[in-house]
Enzyme design. Structure first.
Site, PDB file in Angstrom:
ATOM      1  N   GLN A   1       0.856  -1.193   0.000  1.00 42.26           N
ATOM      2  CA  GLN A   1       0.000   0.000   0.000  1.00 42.26           C
ATOM      3  C   GLN A   1       0.889   1.239   0.000  1.00 42.26           C
ATOM      4  OE1 GLN A   1      -3.108   1.543   0.901  1.00 42.26           O
ATOM      5  NE2 GLN A   1      -2.050   3.389   1.557  1.00 42.26           N
ATOM      6  N   THR A   2       0.556   2.231  -0.816  1.00 37.52           N
ATOM      7  CA  THR A   2       1.322   3.480  -0.720  1.00 37.52           C
ATOM      8  C   THR A   2       0.503   4.675  -1.192  1.00 37.52           C
ATOM      9  OG1 THR A   2       3.357   4.606  -1.376  1.00 37.52           O
ATOM     10  CG2 THR A   2       2.411   3.130  -2.995  1.00 37.52           C
ATOM     11  N   ARG A   3       0.861   5.852  -0.646  1.00 44.48           N
ATOM     12  CA  ARG A   3       0.233   7.104  -1.085  1.00 44.48           C
ATOM     13  C   ARG A   3       1.326   8.112  -1.465  1.00 44.48           C
ATOM     14  NH1 ARG A   3       0.907   9.387   4.359  1.00 44.48           N
ATOM     15  NH2 ARG A   3       1.118  11.421   3.391  1.00 44.48           N
TER      16      ARG A   3
ATOM     17  N   HIS B   1      10.659   5.341  -3.723  1.00 43.57           N
ATOM     18  CA  HIS B   1      12.085   5.521  -3.989  1.00 43.57           C
ATOM     19  C   HIS B   1      12.788   4.180  -3.747  1.00 43.57           C
ATOM     20  CE1 HIS B   1      11.322   9.756  -4.468  1.00 43.57           C
ATOM     21  NE2 HIS B   1      10.715   9.792  -3.290  1.00 43.57           N
TER      22      HIS B   1
ATOM     23  N   HIS C   1      11.768   1.925  -0.785  1.00 46.03           N
ATOM     24  CA  HIS C   1      10.503   1.203  -0.967  1.00 46.03           C
ATOM     25  C   HIS C   1      10.688   0.010  -1.896  1.00 46.03           C
ATOM     26  CE1 HIS C   1       9.494   5.514  -0.321  1.00 46.03           C
ATOM     27  NE2 HIS C   1       8.750   4.975   0.636  1.00 46.03           N
TER      28      HIS C   1
ATOM     29  N   GLY D   1       4.473  -1.493   7.302  1.00 40.81           N
ATOM     30  CA  GLY D   1       5.784  -0.959   7.688  1.00 40.81           C
ATOM     31  C   GLY D   1       5.672  -0.028   8.882  1.00 40.81           C
ATOM     32  N   ARG D   2       6.555   0.954   8.906  1.00 38.75           N
ATOM     33  CA  ARG D   2       6.581   1.913  10.009  1.00 38.75           C
ATOM     34  C   ARG D   2       5.467   2.943   9.796  1.00 38.75           C
ATOM     35  NH1 ARG D   2       8.389   6.657  11.437  1.00 38.75           N
ATOM     36  NH2 ARG D   2       9.403   6.865  13.462  1.00 38.75           N
TER      37      ARG D   2
ATOM     38  N   HIS E   1       2.154   3.075   9.540  1.00 37.19           N
ATOM     39  CA  HIS E   1       1.221   2.822   8.435  1.00 37.19           C
ATOM     40  C   HIS E   1       0.042   3.803   8.485  1.00 37.19           C
ATOM     41  CE1 HIS E   1      -0.379  -0.033   5.385  1.00 37.19           C
ATOM     42  NE2 HIS E   1      -1.505   0.561   5.731  1.00 37.19           N
ATOM     43  N   ALA E   2      -0.255   4.438   7.354  1.00 35.99           N
ATOM     44  CA  ALA E   2      -1.360   5.408   7.252  1.00 35.99           C
ATOM     45  C   ALA E   2      -1.331   6.430   8.387  1.00 35.99           C
ATOM     46  CB  ALA E   2      -2.712   4.688   7.212  1.00 35.99           C
TER      47      ALA E   2
ATOM     48  N   ARG F   1     -17.620  39.752  -3.366  1.00 38.89           N
ATOM     49  CA  ARG F   1     -19.031  39.789  -2.987  1.00 38.89           C
ATOM     50  C   ARG F   1     -19.896  40.384  -4.098  1.00 38.89           C
ATOM     51  NH1 ARG F   1     -21.248  38.016   1.615  1.00 38.89           N
ATOM     52  NH2 ARG F   1     -19.742  37.185   3.076  1.00 38.89           N
TER      53      ARG F   1
ATOM     54  N   ILE G   1     -12.544  38.766   4.948  1.00 44.11           N
ATOM     55  CA  ILE G   1     -12.345  38.698   6.405  1.00 44.11           C
ATOM     56  C   ILE G   1     -11.926  37.276   6.779  1.00 44.11           C
ATOM     57  CG2 ILE G   1     -13.461  38.919   8.653  1.00 44.11           C
ATOM     58  CD1 ILE G   1     -15.263  41.043   7.481  1.00 44.11           C
ATOM     59  N   ALA G   2     -12.577  36.285   6.176  1.00 45.46           N
ATOM     60  CA  ALA G   2     -12.296  34.861   6.445  1.00 45.46           C
ATOM     61  C   ALA G   2     -12.172  34.606   7.946  1.00 45.46           C
ATOM     62  CB  ALA G   2     -11.050  34.415   5.692  1.00 45.46           C
TER      63      ALA G   2
HETATM   64  S1  PPS Z   1     -16.368  37.056   4.923  1.00 43.31           S
HETATM   65  O1  PPS Z   1     -16.731  36.874   6.343  1.00 43.31           O
HETATM   66  O2  PPS Z   1     -14.959  36.717   4.708  1.00 43.31           O
HETATM   67  O3  PPS Z   1     -17.263  36.296   4.045  1.00 43.31           O
HETATM   68  O4  PPS Z   1     -16.537  38.592   4.626  1.00 43.31           O
HETATM   69  P1  PPS Z   1     -16.097  39.402   3.298  1.00 43.31           P
HETATM   70  O5  PPS Z   1     -16.548  38.691   2.087  1.00 43.31           O
HETATM   71  O6  PPS Z   1     -14.653  39.698   3.401  1.00 43.31           O
HETATM   72  O7  PPS Z   1     -16.933  40.707   3.347  1.00 43.31           O
HETATM   73  C1  PPS Z   1     -16.633  41.653   4.268  1.00 43.31           C
HETATM   74  C2  PPS Z   1     -17.009  43.023   3.775  1.00 43.31           C
HETATM   75  O8  PPS Z   1     -18.424  43.157   3.792  1.00 43.31           O
HETATM   76  C3  PPS Z   1     -18.833  44.302   4.556  1.00 43.31           C
HETATM   77  N1  PPS Z   1     -19.819  43.807   5.550  1.00 43.31           N
HETATM   78  C4  PPS Z   1     -19.568  43.045   6.645  1.00 43.31           C
HETATM   79  N2  PPS Z   1     -18.437  42.557   7.200  1.00 43.31           N
HETATM   80  C5  PPS Z   1     -18.535  41.803   8.302  1.00 43.31           C
HETATM   81  N3  PPS Z   1     -19.694  41.482   8.901  1.00 43.31           N
HETATM   82  C6  PPS Z   1     -20.860  41.921   8.385  1.00 43.31           C
HETATM   83  N4  PPS Z   1     -22.027  41.591   8.963  1.00 43.31           N
HETATM   84  C7  PPS Z   1     -20.824  42.735   7.216  1.00 43.31           C
HETATM   85  N5  PPS Z   1     -21.780  43.327   6.459  1.00 43.31           N
HETATM   86  C8  PPS Z   1     -21.143  43.952   5.444  1.00 43.31           C
HETATM   87  C9  PPS Z   1     -17.596  44.922   5.095  1.00 43.31           C
HETATM   88  O9  PPS Z   1     -17.462  46.112   4.382  1.00 43.31           O
HETATM   89  C10 PPS Z   1     -16.432  44.017   4.729  1.00 43.31           C
HETATM   90  O10 PPS Z   1     -15.438  44.661   3.995  1.00 43.31           O
HETATM   91  P2  PPS Z   1     -13.933  44.902   4.463  1.00 43.31           P
HETATM   92  O11 PPS Z   1     -13.192  45.130   3.195  1.00 43.31           O
HETATM   93  O12 PPS Z   1     -13.455  43.641   5.175  1.00 43.31           O
HETATM   94  O13 PPS Z   1     -13.968  46.079   5.320  1.00 43.31           O
END
Ligand code: PPS
Length: 575
Positions: free
Chosen positions: A201-203, A207, A210, A295-296, A298-299, A441, A481-482
């Site tokens: 088995q390998t992923r 070399h 192996h 082997g050593r 595994h997974a 957006r 913002i993530a």
């Molecule tokens: S996310 O959480 O990553 O999906 O947000 P994002 O797509 O970066 O959008 C953020 C921008 O939308 C505006 N905005 C808000 N931000 C945060 N919370 C709420 N409820 C919200 N409503 C509108 C805001 O201008 C963000 O822009 P940035 O450029 O970050 O200032």
């Protein structure tokens, strides 16, 4: 409906219907609720239907699931270590609520191209305790484990259990000559007269170590060798299977003629260490093998969040040993192989004297050398394998990459991203795309709001576009913002599979962002006019280990962008 095939390896449960019955069922499928299979579910279904997962005949019912989770056995006592579950959303579950063994509800199972692969006759609809599943199956509820991460962040919250019936095998367009079902492999072994077959088995790319290990294992077991790499889903960040298979085809020529064969396994791994080893062995038994190399580590899933190994290096061998009498396939245990300079040869670590010189190259070092175009010695690998790896993965300064800026609204993400865009364009050499929060957006996610689900979707869309750009050698700068750790990790995994990923936390404190309030949004959020506003009424989970952390109070956007350029140079992405 289940056909039995019975050469060595025990009975095989093949779930495909005969063509008339399949056509009849397919004609009714329009009336069934339909589920679009995830990649992992499609891999699981392929092995359920072709017999690779025998004796399973479907996705686990609740009783089987709980018994597998707690005791590594199906409810009838048969050894089976891994939960094979069909996870769906709460929303979808409403379509099958009330299904039971007396009144099963049939669901059509389709692949991403909408091809009808089969159906499941749902008898069980249940909600798993995912933390308990993580602890029992993977040994810890720790999201640093890829299997646990998947469970909590990708898998739906409801499981459907029931038998499956196959209509059409999933189509693979690549390496068709190397894809064999268990029935086909058993027939092949029969035809060429192989009666003792040891599977490897390998992923990872193989070399010299192996090659030596597998060749010795075959000699020890007095068996022929089957190289049986996983090409379904492996650990995030692994080398893609296309590259690996080209390497396996090259290394195959290094074995004596007629001794060794190569076949691809469309399995979705869980990185479950010892339990996974037992599972892998059962699968290989179904594919007609008589022995299995363990082997050593595994997974192995790597380190936990405290920086320690999840499992001991030989835990998998111990667990295999515990079940040896009921596995139906023998284990060939192997210690790690190392190159002994004085002997000019590989040897198992346990057979090397302390006075001898051992040469080693870690996986990280090999990757570094590949990425930077540095020599890889002949004792480590074969030149043709190294050449193939280099061909597929150019040095970092020619790979694509993504910079993900994350931080509060008004933290300065966008401004720095714009500055970086200009600097990278000035350097030239690769196309650069800016996926700014507001721009995305407007163009990509205009129908989405700011609920948790919508934000996750928004970030995943950005991740998808960025991963495509990265794959094609470009540079993607993303500035949403993530706010959630788990979603950022999903994006990281998507992109690291294709090239570089650099996370930049723009760590400007909330008070400063609020004071700036360029768009007047914070004031409105405080007044309650905007709901779920990040930092005010919605969480922002700070990144724990970003590649770069910036606070815009201390540096100008120009300086911040310059620092990122320096970091990218240091990481090797620009020269
Ligand atoms: S996310 O959480 O990553 O999906 O947000 P994002 O797509 O970066 O959008 C953020 C921008 O939308 C505006 N905005 C808000 N931000 C945060 N919370 C709420 N409820 C919200 N409503 C509108 C805001 O201008 C963000 O822009 P940035 O450029 O970050 O200032």
């Amino acid at each position: 409906m289940t056909r039995l095939v019975e050469p060595h390896g025990g009975s095989l449960k093949v779930g495909y219907l005969a063509s008339d019955a399949a056509a009849e069922l397919a004609a009714q499928a329009g009336d069934f609720p339909e589920w679009s299979l995830t990649h992992r579910q499609l891999c699981d279904l392929e092995l359920l239907l072709n017999g690779g997962f025998s004796p399973l005949e479907g996705f686990l019912t609740q009783a089987d699931y709980e018994s597998v989770r707690d005791d590594m056995r199906l409810a009838d006592g048969t050894l089976w270590p891994m939960p094979i579950t069909l996870d769906v959303s709460e929303e979808f579950a409403t379509k099958v609520e009330g299904a039971s063994a007396d009144k099963p509800i049939t669901v059509a199972l389709r692949d991403a191209e909408h091809v009808l692969i089969g159906v499941i006759d749902v008898t069980d609809v249940y909600r798993p305790d995912k933390s308990l599943e993580a602890k029992h199956v993977f040994g810890a509820d720790d999201s640093a484990h890829p299997g646990v991460h998947y469970l909590h962040n990708r898998a739906g919250s409801v499981y459907l259990g029931g038998r499956v019936r196959g209509i059409e095998a999933p189509t693979h367009y690549d390496f068709k000559h190397l894809r064999n079902s268990p029935t086909q492999l058993r027939e092949f072994f029969e035809k060429v007269g192989w009666t003792r077959i040891v599977a490897f088995q390998t992923r990872n790319p193989m070399h010299r170590a192996h090659q030596e290990l597998t060749f010795r294992a075959a000699q020890e077991a007095e068996a022929n060798l089957l190289i049986h790499p996983v090409v379904g889903m492996t650990k995030p960040g692994d080398i893609d299977h296309f590259t690996r298979v080209r390497c396996y085809e090259l290394i195959l020529k290094r074995y004596p003629e007629q001794t060794t064969s190569l076949s691809l396994l469309p399995l979705a791994m869980r990185m479950g260490g010892p339990r996974e080893a037992v599972w892998h062995a059962i699968i290989r038994k179904n594919y007609g093998c008589t022995h299995f190399i363990v082997g050593r580590d595994h997974a192995g899933p790597g380190k936990n969040s405290a920086g320690e190994d999840f499992y001991g290096p030989y835990d998998a061998q111990d667990l295999m040993e515990r079940y040896r009498d009921e596995l139906g396939i023998g284990m060939v245990p192997f210690k790690e192989m190392a190159f002994v300079e004085e002997r000019g040869q590989y040897a198992p670590a346990s057979e090397i004297d302390a006075s001898e010189t051992v040469l080693k190259l870690s996986g990280t070092e090999v990757r570094r050398r590949l990425e930077e175009g540095i020599d890889i010695p002949d004792w480590f690998s074969y030149p043709e394998v190294v050449q193939e790896l280099r061909r597929s993965r150019p040095p970092k300064n020619r790979q694509g990459f993504t910079v993900l800026f994350t931080g509060l609204s008004g933290s300065g993400k966008s401004t720095i991203a714009h500055a970086l865009l200009s600097k990278l364009m000035e350097l030239g050499g690769r196309p650069v795309t800016l996926l700014d929060g507001d721009v995305v957006r407007k163009h990509l996610s205009s129908e989405l709001g700011f609920s948790k689900e919508h934000r996750e979707l928004n970030i995943q869309r950005i991740g998808f576009v960025a991963s495509e750009i990265t794959k094609n050698g470009g540079i993607a700068l993303c500035a949403p913002i993530a706010p959630y750790t788990a979603t950022r990790r999903i994006v990281r995994e998507m992109i690291e599979a294709e090239g570089g990923f650099v996370e930049v936390h723009v760590a400007t404190p909330l008070e400063v962002c609020e004071e700036r309030d360029r768009k007047g949004l914070y004031a409105r959020a405080r007044r309650g006019e905007i709901k779920n506003f990040t930092g005010i009424s919605d969480p922002y989970e700070e990144p724990q280990n970003p590649e770069i952390r910036l606070d815009t109070q201390d540096v100008s956007p120009d300086q911040a962008a310059h620092d990122i350029v320096l970091k990218l140079e240091k990481m090797g992405y620009i020269k």
